[in-house]
Design a protein around this motif. Sequence first.
Motif, PDB file in Angstrom:
ATOM      1  N   VAL A 120       0.862  -1.185   0.000  1.00  0.00           N
ATOM      2  CA  VAL A 120       0.000   0.000   0.000  1.00  0.00           C
ATOM      3  C   VAL A 120       0.896   1.231   0.000  1.00  0.00           C
ATOM      4  O   VAL A 120       1.679   1.445   0.924  1.00  0.00           O
ATOM      5  N   LEU A 121       0.786   2.042  -1.051  1.00  0.00           N
ATOM      6  CA  LEU A 121       1.577   3.264  -1.184  1.00  0.00           C
ATOM      7  C   LEU A 121       0.662   4.455  -0.948  1.00  0.00           C
ATOM      8  O   LEU A 121      -0.328   4.643  -1.662  1.00  0.00           O
ATOM      9  N   VAL A 122       0.992   5.247   0.054  1.00  0.00           N
ATOM     10  CA  VAL A 122       0.149   6.363   0.468  1.00  0.00           C
ATOM     11  C   VAL A 122       0.877   7.676   0.182  1.00  0.00           C
ATOM     12  O   VAL A 122       1.885   7.986   0.814  1.00  0.00           O
ATOM     13  N   ASP A 123       0.396   8.418  -0.818  1.00  0.00           N
ATOM     14  CA  ASP A 123       1.033   9.675  -1.208  1.00  0.00           C
ATOM     15  C   ASP A 123       2.551   9.497  -1.284  1.00  0.00           C
ATOM     16  O   ASP A 123       3.334  10.286  -0.743  1.00  0.00           O
ATOM     17  N   ALA A 124       2.952   8.423  -1.964  1.00  0.00           N
ATOM     18  CA  ALA A 124       4.359   8.025  -1.992  1.00  0.00           C
ATOM     19  C   ALA A 124       5.229   9.054  -2.711  1.00  0.00           C
ATOM     20  O   ALA A 124       4.845   9.601  -3.755  1.00  0.00           O
ATOM     21  N   ALA A 125       6.405   9.285  -2.155  1.00  0.00           N
ATOM     22  CA  ALA A 125       7.394  10.197  -2.755  1.00  0.00           C
ATOM     23  C   ALA A 125       8.137   9.427  -3.843  1.00  0.00           C
ATOM     24  O   ALA A 125       9.332   9.148  -3.744  1.00  0.00           O
TER      25      ALA A 125
END
Length: 260
Positions: A120-125
């Motif tokens: 799960v990638l949350v607002d990934a940089a």
Amino acid sequence: MGYYVSVESGVKLYVEDINSEGSKTIVFLHGWPLSHKQFEYQFDVLPFMGYRCIGIDWRGFGKSDKPISGYNFDRLADDIRTVVDVLQLDNFTLVGHSTGGAIAIRYMSRHNGYGVSNLVLVDAAAPIGFTTETATRFLTQALNDRPKMMQEVIDNFFFQYITNSFSEWFFQLGLQAAGWSTAAIINTLRDEKLYGDLPNIHVPTLIIHGVHDKVIPFAQAHELNQTIKNSQLVPFHYSGHGPFWEERDKFNKLLKQIIG
């Protein structure tokens, strides 16, 4: 339960392990310059649904040791692998927010997604982090007036209204980090790119991103979705960079759905 895991000589990471008897495990990687405590509103809920929740403070941040080196994505991903090995984790969901998302991506690529069943990638940089202009501004502030830097982070973080009390709590999370580690990660976010890592992700991937994110543009979520096979993008229409708090009920329900 909180404890420390040694990742190399003289460096221990703090691990918060909630409901260790849970049937399924979720590992949380926080964003810069925060700590595992940013996920308080997941830890309040998910363990009571039967999940084991593990929050890891990366080196230099939160309650972890703060060495002067080791702030590139390879070393940070290796630290996570060591924790996974020590705790003998398998078939877990890896959740990474912002820079934690970048670390998660490097972990998936560098360690072949070892033990991870869902990402799960949350607002990934990712695939890029800070522009040179943003990095220069933050770096100057980090080395001369870090509280001012942290206030700017907060001012751009949320789309929804936050109280002064919440802002102060978030502010203190950022100041738990060392000044040198805060600065080092700014350089990492400026210099490291993750384009080559994305094709190496082979597990079901949920991409969560706030439509109003001023830190990592929403367009980058589309890029991740187009490049990562078997990925799903869910826009959070009432969030900025913090959907884990701004739309926490929706966020928690989505985690439950993807994990099962």
